[in-house]
Each structure stands twice: as structure tokens, then as C-alpha cells.
Design a protein around this motif. Structure first.
Motif, PDB file in Angstrom:
ATOM      1  N   LEU A  53      -2.816   1.987 -15.815  1.00  0.00           N
ATOM      2  CA  LEU A  53      -2.923   0.587 -15.410  1.00  0.00           C
ATOM      3  C   LEU A  53      -2.115   0.327 -14.138  1.00  0.00           C
ATOM      4  N   SER A  54      -0.878   0.835 -14.085  1.00  0.00           N
ATOM      5  CA  SER A  54      -0.029   0.572 -12.919  1.00  0.00           C
ATOM      6  C   SER A  54      -0.606   1.206 -11.660  1.00  0.00           C
ATOM      7  N   SER A  55      -1.120   2.442 -11.777  1.00  0.00           N
ATOM      8  CA  SER A  55      -1.706   3.096 -10.605  1.00  0.00           C
ATOM      9  C   SER A  55      -2.967   2.371 -10.158  1.00  0.00           C
ATOM     10  N   THR A  56      -3.750   1.882 -11.131  1.00  0.00           N
ATOM     11  CA  THR A  56      -4.969   1.142 -10.785  1.00  0.00           C
ATOM     12  C   THR A  56      -4.626  -0.139 -10.039  1.00  0.00           C
ATOM     13  N   LEU A 139      -4.674  -7.501 -19.791  1.00  0.00           N
ATOM     14  CA  LEU A 139      -5.067  -8.860 -19.421  1.00  0.00           C
ATOM     15  C   LEU A 139      -4.018  -9.544 -18.541  1.00  0.00           C
ATOM     16  N   PRO A 140      -2.710  -9.505 -18.899  1.00  0.00           N
ATOM     17  CA  PRO A 140      -1.717 -10.156 -18.019  1.00  0.00           C
ATOM     18  C   PRO A 140      -1.665  -9.525 -16.626  1.00  0.00           C
ATOM     19  N   ALA A 141      -1.739  -8.176 -16.563  1.00  0.00           N
ATOM     20  CA  ALA A 141      -1.645  -7.498 -15.268  1.00  0.00           C
ATOM     21  C   ALA A 141      -2.828  -7.870 -14.375  1.00  0.00           C
ATOM     22  N   PHE A 142      -4.058  -7.826 -14.921  1.00  0.00           N
ATOM     23  CA  PHE A 142      -5.223  -8.169 -14.106  1.00  0.00           C
ATOM     24  C   PHE A 142      -5.300  -9.666 -13.847  1.00  0.00           C
ATOM     25  N   GLY A 143      -4.821 -10.474 -14.806  1.00  0.00           N
ATOM     26  CA  GLY A 143      -4.797 -11.921 -14.590  1.00  0.00           C
ATOM     27  C   GLY A 143      -3.929 -12.268 -13.395  1.00  0.00           C
ATOM     28  N   LEU A 144      -2.725 -11.666 -13.325  1.00  0.00           N
ATOM     29  CA  LEU A 144      -1.829 -11.906 -12.192  1.00  0.00           C
ATOM     30  C   LEU A 144      -2.433 -11.365 -10.899  1.00  0.00           C
ATOM     31  N   ASP A 218       1.905  -8.606   2.501  1.00  0.00           N
ATOM     32  CA  ASP A 218       2.964  -7.852   1.830  1.00  0.00           C
ATOM     33  C   ASP A 218       3.494  -8.613   0.613  1.00  0.00           C
ATOM     34  N   LEU A 219       3.555  -9.931   0.732  1.00  0.00           N
ATOM     35  CA  LEU A 219       4.007 -10.745  -0.401  1.00  0.00           C
ATOM     36  C   LEU A 219       3.085 -10.557  -1.602  1.00  0.00           C
ATOM     37  N   PHE A 220       1.785 -10.482  -1.325  1.00  0.00           N
ATOM     38  CA  PHE A 220       0.801 -10.241  -2.389  1.00  0.00           C
ATOM     39  C   PHE A 220       1.092  -8.919  -3.112  1.00  0.00           C
ATOM     40  N   ARG A 221       1.385  -7.867  -2.320  1.00  0.00           N
ATOM     41  CA  ARG A 221       1.688  -6.570  -2.946  1.00  0.00           C
ATOM     42  C   ARG A 221       3.009  -6.615  -3.700  1.00  0.00           C
ATOM     43  N   LEU A 222       3.983  -7.322  -3.142  1.00  0.00           N
ATOM     44  CA  LEU A 222       5.283  -7.422  -3.802  1.00  0.00           C
ATOM     45  C   LEU A 222       5.161  -8.057  -5.178  1.00  0.00           C
ATOM     46  N   ILE A 223       4.369  -9.123  -5.267  1.00  0.00           N
ATOM     47  CA  ILE A 223       4.222  -9.822  -6.551  1.00  0.00           C
ATOM     48  C   ILE A 223       3.646  -8.882  -7.601  1.00  0.00           C
ATOM     49  N   ASN A 224       2.603  -8.170  -7.225  1.00  0.00           N
ATOM     50  CA  ASN A 224       1.952  -7.293  -8.201  1.00  0.00           C
ATOM     51  C   ASN A 224       2.799  -6.072  -8.546  1.00  0.00           C
ATOM     52  N   MET A 225       3.552  -5.551  -7.575  1.00  0.00           N
ATOM     53  CA  MET A 225       4.425  -4.419  -7.872  1.00  0.00           C
ATOM     54  C   MET A 225       5.632  -4.855  -8.690  1.00  0.00           C
ATOM     55  N   ALA A 226       6.153  -6.056  -8.387  1.00  0.00           N
ATOM     56  CA  ALA A 226       7.324  -6.538  -9.120  1.00  0.00           C
ATOM     57  C   ALA A 226       6.994  -6.787 -10.581  1.00  0.00           C
ATOM     58  N   ALA A 227       5.719  -7.061 -10.870  1.00  0.00           N
ATOM     59  CA  ALA A 227       5.323  -7.330 -12.248  1.00  0.00           C
ATOM     60  C   ALA A 227       5.143  -6.052 -13.056  1.00  0.00           C
ATOM     61  N   LEU A 228       5.141  -4.898 -12.373  1.00  0.00           N
ATOM     62  CA  LEU A 228       4.949  -3.622 -13.073  1.00  0.00           C
ATOM     63  C   LEU A 228       6.293  -2.998 -13.416  1.00  0.00           C
ATOM     64  N   THR A 230       7.199   0.479 -14.022  1.00  0.00           N
ATOM     65  CA  THR A 230       6.643   1.820 -14.080  1.00  0.00           C
ATOM     66  C   THR A 230       7.281   2.728 -13.047  1.00  0.00           C
ATOM     67  N   SER A 231       7.176   3.997 -13.261  1.00  0.00           N
ATOM     68  CA  SER A 231       7.656   4.967 -12.270  1.00  0.00           C
ATOM     69  C   SER A 231       6.495   5.565 -11.488  1.00  0.00           C
ATOM     70  N   ASP A 232       5.273   5.030 -11.731  1.00  0.00           N
ATOM     71  CA  ASP A 232       4.091   5.569 -11.046  1.00  0.00           C
ATOM     72  C   ASP A 232       4.049   5.186  -9.575  1.00  0.00           C
ATOM     73  N   VAL A 233       4.743   4.108  -9.215  1.00  0.00           N
ATOM     74  CA  VAL A 233       4.698   3.604  -7.853  1.00  0.00           C
ATOM     75  C   VAL A 233       5.895   4.130  -7.088  1.00  0.00           C
ATOM     76  N   ASN A 234       5.636   4.735  -5.932  1.00  0.00           N
ATOM     77  CA  ASN A 234       6.699   5.314  -5.131  1.00  0.00           C
ATOM     78  C   ASN A 234       6.748   4.649  -3.762  1.00  0.00           C
ATOM     79  N   GLY A 235       7.706   5.072  -2.944  1.00  0.00           N
ATOM     80  CA  GLY A 235       7.793   4.596  -1.575  1.00  0.00           C
ATOM     81  C   GLY A 235       8.398   3.213  -1.485  1.00  0.00           C
TER      82      GLY A 235
END
Length: 274
Positions: A53-56, A139-144, A218-228, A230-235
Motif C-alpha cells: 500500500l505504501s509503495s503504491t 480506505l483511509p490511505a486512498f481517501g486522503l 511538494d506539499l501534496f507529496r508531503l501530506i501523503n508521505m507523512a500519513a504513511l 513505513t520504511s518502504d519510502v526512501n530519500g
């Protein structure tokens, strides 16, 4: 019952979008790319099947950052200057309709098109994941994700209105819209990377987050990454997970990125001589 002028303009804009196949085209683009990314995203690791889910979400966020601003700008850049060139803007304003009502009606109509296309297109990825595997927190992840993707689209529609009301020719509006997309989606991140490399002692992570807030993409990406969690996201994006900014505060900033350009567009429109 007398129809509200704002609602009448919004319905007209939505119907124009349907006639021009905007809704169908955007939905198909989002659905095909997001389904392909969700199902074949694991091919790089030698397997075929859905990602976690996090990688998707991370992959879809990268896709959305490129597509949604461009589509929103193309949808709205000629909303006012195009009508001014054809003479229909003056005709519209002869009706009992204020400048703000016309602006808000167009925003609601075109905003509905991009929000609906986002929900249908990216919702197909959520449906694919739900059918293939039992994913906790789907559902919460895709809803956000869909909510923030719609806000990103609304933000760039409002920015397109500022451009459309600031120029006198449709060709200039098109050039400025593409330049804005280029600056926010490509140049900003490259400049940030150059800053990271160029600063002698490195850039503090919290400063990095503050600078990224100046770019709605970038703010859009920050919101979605901050909600995860997980260790799947790097960089660089992994920094967002440990950011001191909460998701509600980042959402409030995203909403401000919609309202401030819309307010600026209203100010320009009310002072514009036609």
C-alpha cells in the motif's frame, strides 16, 4: 424556483467539460496509468503483482504530481482570456451576475470535473488492491490521497485563473501556464537538490520541509508521505514521515494554496477593465 447564478455557471462549465470530453479523457488517463502502476509496479523487482500500500501510494503520488497540475492548467488557462477574445465575457456580464459569482461558478464547475475524474481514476487502483489482497488501512490511505489530489487540482485551477485574468491574449496565457507547471513540477525540485548539494554544512531537515511547503506539488507529496508509517519510502520524501508537521496542519496549508490564488483572481477580476 430561481436557480442561483453561481450554480447556473457551474452547471454550464461542467456541461462544457462533458461536451469537450474533458471528464472522460482525464478519468481514463488517471485510471489506465494508476492501474498499470499499481499492478506492474513490482516488475522492477522481477515479480508481477500489486505493490504494498505504501509503495503504491508513493508511486501514485509521483505520477499525480506530474499529471494533475498540467491537466488543471490546460483545463482552466483560457477560462477568462478565451471568453474575452471571443467577446462572450462581456455578454455574460450583461446578465444579473457579479464578477465574483462568475468566477466562483467557473471554479465549482471545473473543480467538479477534475475532482470527479481524480476520484474515479485513482479509485480504480484502490478497487484493484481491495480485490487482490486484504490491505489494512486501504480506505483511509486512498481517501486522503484522492482528497489531496483533488485539492492539488483545485490549486492549479485557481492559479490558471490568475494567469487568465492577468493577460490579454490566449497564447500568452498558454505560455505562462506551461511555464508555471515547469517551474513548480521540475525546476523547484532541481533547485532544491542544488541547494542541498551547495550548502556547505548541509540543509537541516526541518528547513527542507519548510522550503517544500512553498510548492503545492511538494506539499501534496508531503501530506501523503507523512500519513504513511513505513520504511518502504526512501530519500528526501522519507524526511516527511518524521516531520513535526501533522497531517491536519499540512491539509490546512494545502487549502490555503487553493483559497489564496482564488482570492487573488477575484481581486484582479474585480479591478479588470473589459
Amino acid at each position: 424556483m430561481t436557480q442561483s447564478p453561481v450554480l447556473a455557471v457551474a452547471i454550464k462549465e461542467f456541461q462544457d467539460g462533458l461536451r469537450n470530453r474533458w471528464l472522460l479523457s482525464i478519468t481514463l488517463i488517471f485510471a489506465v496509468l494508476s492501474l498499470g502502476l499499481s499492478y506492474y509496479g513490482a516488475a522492477a523487482s522481477g515479480t508481477v503483482g500489486t505493490l504494498s500500500l505504501s509503495s503504491t501510494i508513493a508511486s501514485l503520488a509521483s505520477l499525480a504530481v506530474f499529471l494533475i497540475p498540467l491537466i488543471a492548467l490546460l483545463l482552466a488557462y483560457d477560462s477568462f482570456v478565451g471568453e474575452q477574445e471571443s467577446g462572450t465575457l462581456l455578454l455574460l456580464l450583461t446578465y444579473p451576475l457579479s464578477h465574483n459569482q462568475l468566477l466562483l461558478g467557473k471554479f465549482i464547475g471545473q473543480g467538479t470535473i477534475i475532482s470527479l475524474a481524480t476520484a474515479l481514476g485513482f479509485g480504480s487502483s484502490a478497487l484493484l488492491l481491495a480485490l487482490q489482497t486484504q490491505v489494512e488501512g486501504l480506505l483511509p490511505a486512498f481517501g486522503l490521497f484522492i482528497l489531496t489530489a483533488a485539492l492539488l487540482g483545485l490549486c492549479f485551477i485557481a492559479l490558471a485563473y490568475v494567469i487568465s485574468l492577468s493577460v490579454s491574449e490566449k497564447s500568452k496565457a498558454a505560455g505562462l501556464a506551461l511555464s508555471l507547471w515547469f517551474a513548480f513540477v521540475l525546476v523547484f525540485d532541481l533547485a532544491l537538490l542544488a541547494l542541498l548539494v551547495g550548502v556547505k554544512d548541509g540543509l537541516d531537515q526541518q528547513w527542507l520541509i519548510q522550503i517544500m511547503l512553498l510548492n503545492p506539488a511538494d506539499l501534496f507529496r508531503l501530506i501523503n508521505m507523512a500519513a504513511l508509517d513505513t520504511s518502504d519510502v526512501n530519500g528526501v520524501l522519507a524526511v516527511a514521515i518524521n516531520s513535526s508537521w501533522s497531517v491536519p496542519s499540512l491539509l490546512a496549508l494545502m487549502l490555503a494554496w487553493v483559497l489564496v490564488p482564488l482570492g487573488l483572481a477575484a481581486l484582479i477580476f474585480n479591478r479588470k477593465s473589459l
